[in-house]
Design an enzyme around this catalytic site. Structure first.
Site, PDB file in Angstrom:
ATOM      1  N   GLY A 260     -32.090  44.058 -18.504  1.00  0.00           N
ATOM      2  CA  GLY A 260     -30.927  43.352 -19.052  1.00  0.00           C
ATOM      3  C   GLY A 260     -30.053  44.256 -19.901  1.00  0.00           C
TER       4      GLY A 260
ATOM      5  N   GLY B 286     -28.243  44.307 -24.898  1.00  0.00           N
ATOM      6  CA  GLY B 286     -28.825  45.472 -24.250  1.00  0.00           C
ATOM      7  C   GLY B 286     -27.906  46.677 -24.313  1.00  0.00           C
TER       8      GLY B 286
ATOM      9  CE1 TYR C 220     -32.426  31.758 -23.758  1.00  0.00           C
ATOM     10  CE2 TYR C 220     -32.417  30.731 -25.931  1.00  0.00           C
ATOM     11  CZ  TYR C 220     -32.315  31.859 -25.139  1.00  0.00           C
ATOM     12  OH  TYR C 220     -32.116  33.089 -25.727  1.00  0.00           O
TER      13      TYR C 220
HETATM   14  N1  LIG Z   1     -27.243  36.732 -27.977  1.00  0.00           N
HETATM   15  C1  LIG Z   1     -27.994  36.022 -28.803  1.00  0.00           C
HETATM   16  O1  LIG Z   1     -27.496  35.432 -29.783  1.00  0.00           O
HETATM   17  C2  LIG Z   1     -29.487  35.919 -28.588  1.00  0.00           C
HETATM   18  C3  LIG Z   1     -30.243  35.177 -29.503  1.00  0.00           C
HETATM   19  C4  LIG Z   1     -31.599  35.055 -29.296  1.00  0.00           C
HETATM   20  C5  LIG Z   1     -32.222  35.721 -28.250  1.00  0.00           C
HETATM   21  N2  LIG Z   1     -31.453  36.435 -27.376  1.00  0.00           N
HETATM   22  C6  LIG Z   1     -32.134  37.104 -26.268  1.00  0.00           C
HETATM   23  O2  LIG Z   1     -31.687  38.456 -26.206  1.00  0.00           O
HETATM   24  C7  LIG Z   1     -31.660  38.896 -24.843  1.00  0.00           C
HETATM   25  C8  LIG Z   1     -30.290  39.461 -24.503  1.00  0.00           C
HETATM   26  O3  LIG Z   1     -29.325  38.442 -24.683  1.00  0.00           O
HETATM   27  P1  LIG Z   1     -27.768  38.720 -24.525  1.00  0.00           P
HETATM   28  O4  LIG Z   1     -27.076  37.872 -25.495  1.00  0.00           O
HETATM   29  O5  LIG Z   1     -27.529  40.181 -24.491  1.00  0.00           O
HETATM   30  O6  LIG Z   1     -27.525  38.074 -23.085  1.00  0.00           O
HETATM   31  P2  LIG Z   1     -26.667  38.625 -21.858  1.00  0.00           P
HETATM   32  O7  LIG Z   1     -26.584  37.487 -20.904  1.00  0.00           O
HETATM   33  O8  LIG Z   1     -25.421  39.270 -22.306  1.00  0.00           O
HETATM   34  O9  LIG Z   1     -27.601  39.766 -21.270  1.00  0.00           O
HETATM   35  C9  LIG Z   1     -28.701  39.499 -20.442  1.00  0.00           C
HETATM   36  C10 LIG Z   1     -28.656  40.489 -19.295  1.00  0.00           C
HETATM   37  O10 LIG Z   1     -29.812  40.287 -18.493  1.00  0.00           O
HETATM   38  C11 LIG Z   1     -29.413  40.382 -17.129  1.00  0.00           C
HETATM   39  N3  LIG Z   1     -30.416  39.647 -16.365  1.00  0.00           N
HETATM   40  C12 LIG Z   1     -30.691  38.328 -16.376  1.00  0.00           C
HETATM   41  N4  LIG Z   1     -31.746  38.055 -15.579  1.00  0.00           N
HETATM   42  C13 LIG Z   1     -32.132  39.236 -15.045  1.00  0.00           C
HETATM   43  C14 LIG Z   1     -33.176  39.621 -14.160  1.00  0.00           C
HETATM   44  N5  LIG Z   1     -34.022  38.734 -13.627  1.00  0.00           N
HETATM   45  N6  LIG Z   1     -33.309  40.931 -13.852  1.00  0.00           N
HETATM   46  C15 LIG Z   1     -32.462  41.852 -14.375  1.00  0.00           C
HETATM   47  N7  LIG Z   1     -31.449  41.544 -15.216  1.00  0.00           N
HETATM   48  C16 LIG Z   1     -31.310  40.260 -15.557  1.00  0.00           C
HETATM   49  C17 LIG Z   1     -28.020  39.797 -17.087  1.00  0.00           C
HETATM   50  O11 LIG Z   1     -27.275  40.241 -15.959  1.00  0.00           O
HETATM   51  C18 LIG Z   1     -27.432  40.299 -18.392  1.00  0.00           C
HETATM   52  O12 LIG Z   1     -26.778  41.543 -18.227  1.00  0.00           O
HETATM   53  C19 LIG Z   1     -32.067  37.689 -24.004  1.00  0.00           C
HETATM   54  O13 LIG Z   1     -33.450  37.794 -23.751  1.00  0.00           O
HETATM   55  C20 LIG Z   1     -31.811  36.515 -24.916  1.00  0.00           C
HETATM   56  O14 LIG Z   1     -32.648  35.408 -24.606  1.00  0.00           O
HETATM   57  C21 LIG Z   1     -30.094  36.546 -27.516  1.00  0.00           C
END
Ligand SMILES: NC(=O)c1ccc[n+]([C@@H]2O[C@H](COP(=O)([O-])OP(=O)(O)OC[C@H]3O[C@@H](n4cnc5c(N)ncnc54)[C@H](O)[C@@H]3O)[C@@H](O)[C@H]2O)c1
Length: 374
Positions: free
Chosen positions: A8, A14, A183
């Site tokens: 990701g 990321g 989720y």
């Molecule tokens: N943004 C927030 O506020 C927040 C809060 C709590 C937890 N998180 C966690 O942090 C992580 C990143 O979140 P984010 O906000 O950057 O989300 P995001 O959607 O911007 O990034 C997630 C990335 O994962 C990729 N992805 C999804 N499923 C995939 C798979 N099976 N194989 C390969 N790539 C895959 C997507 O294309 C995307 O680029 C996630 O695990 C999310 O649950 C985020």
């Protein structure tokens, strides 16, 4: 440790981690499926040329196996991110977050002798309703407010027995967990599976319970996540931000670069092994104040957010973070001030093409599925 797989890694958080790891001199391999809902079918412009990008699903064994044979650590950020949407796309979220993680971990176990750290992104959503104290200062972990209470527009959480008002208190890692969405349940599964596999196979593993992250690069195509980016897109289109309930919900907004620093500390610090950490700013703010700060930054004046009295079934009222464990064990110290971080977010969004506002369609979709009322 010099070679790291970030699943990701083309996503919002990321990408900041990849930048930091490249700056620190690591070899970084990203596996990302470029989810359409997040990326709209395009590679994002912010990709770091110093990293190697492999486009595909991180549960594709043929893809992931040779990569795992060349890295010493894994940061698993790949996930489907959307609390409300997960309540009606149950299979998609369960597959995308649970099954995908299960396959990835089986592959990590195959090469466990070389894996020196496994970091999993968990979420504050696994706490459910935040922590509170009663009038005598006793800790209370109330359940969710009922739909009947929310229909009366009685937003605040009350003591489950006495019915007395409660005060929000910082939520620490050891309190009971109570996922309130598909989720959240899937993030809890990712966290528990990562830590359990780590303990069983002696792979130092860490789970970071991330609070609400904000910053540039957050998907503008995804109307299901990222309240700061959603508000900002609306303001730039001359529309007022829309808040659920009365907008006085307390949250903790942490800048994406602070999240990246925390993840890096987890990778490098032996004190992190087999632990869970809250990663947040430690500064609570209401959703309404986020909208106000953003409107000043975007329009030069305060735009009153629209509180339509809408609410999400199973939504939490307040959740604020206790980050003392991350401070103590990791030496984590958030550096970004919210107001400055918002300015940077606004300046970034001004250079994007957010496209049509998708919030109304997402709200209508949630209402159609019965998860948004009012
Ligand atoms: N943004 C927030 O506020 C927040 C809060 C709590 C937890 N998180 C966690 O942090 C992580 C990143 O979140 P984010 O906000 O950057 O989300 P995001 O959607 O911007 O990034 C997630 C990335 O994962 C990729 N992805 C999804 N499923 C995939 C798979 N099976 N194989 C390969 N790539 C895959 C997507 O294309 C995307 O680029 C996630 O695990 C999310 O649950 C985020």
């Amino acid at each position: 440790m010099n070679s790291i797989l970030v699943t990701g890694g083309a996503g919002f958080l990321g990408s900041f981690l990849v930048d930091l790891l490249i700056t620190e001199g690591y070899r970084v391999v990203v596996v990302d499926s470029l989810e359409f809902q997040v990326h709209g079918g395009r590679q994002p412009a912010y990709l770091n040329p110093g990293a190697t990008y492999v486009w595909g699903d991180c549960s594709d064994r043929n893809l992931i196996r040779p990569i795992l044979e060349t890295v010493d650590a894994v940061v698993h950020l790949a996930a489907l991110v959307g609390v409300g949407q997960s309540m009606y796309e149950i299979e998609r979220y369960t597959h995308g977050n649970c099954d995908v993680t299960a396959v990835l971990l089986e592959e990590v176990v195959r090469v466990r002798a070389r894996i020196r750290k496994l970091v999993v992104a968990s979420s504050m959503s696994i706490y459910g309703e935040g922590s509170y104290v009663d009038a005598d200062g006793n800790s209370v972990y109330p359940g969710l407010r009922s739909d009947e209470q929310l229909k009366r527009h009685e937003w605040e959480v009350r003591h489950p027995i006495s019915g007395q008002p409660l005060q929000p208190a910082p939520t620490a890692e050891e309190r009971p967990l109570a996922s309130a969405s598909v989720y959240a349940a899937s993030k809890r599964y990712q966290e528990e599976l990562g830590l359990m596999i780590g303990r069983t196979y002696d792979i130092p593993s860490v789970a970071c319970r991330l609070f609400n992250a904000y910053g540039s690069r957050q998907s503008l195509a995804n109307p299901y996540t990222g309240v700061a980016a959603i508000f900002c897109s609306r303001l730039l289109q001359g529309l007022a931000p829309v808040v659920f309930e009365d907008g006085n919900q307390l949250r903790d907004f942490v800048h994406a670069e602070d999240v990246a620093r925390a993840l890096h500390l987890c990778l490098t610090s032996p004190a992190a092994d087999h632990q869970v950490f809250n990663i947040a700013s430690g500064h609570p703010i209401t959703v309404r104040d986020v909208a106000r700060h953003l409107s000043r930054a975007v329009c030069g004046r305060e735009v009153e957010p629209e509180a339509r009295g809408q609410f999400r079934s199973g939504d939490i009222r307040h959740c604020i973070a206790d980050i003392s464990k991350a401070r103590r064990l990791l030496g984590y110290s958030p550096e970004h001030q919210f107001e400055n971080g918002l300015l940077e977010l606004v300046s970034w969004i001004r250079h994007q093409q957010p496209g049509a506002d998708r919030l109304e369609a997402a709200l209508a979709e949630g209402r159609g599925h019965g998860v948004i009322s009012g």
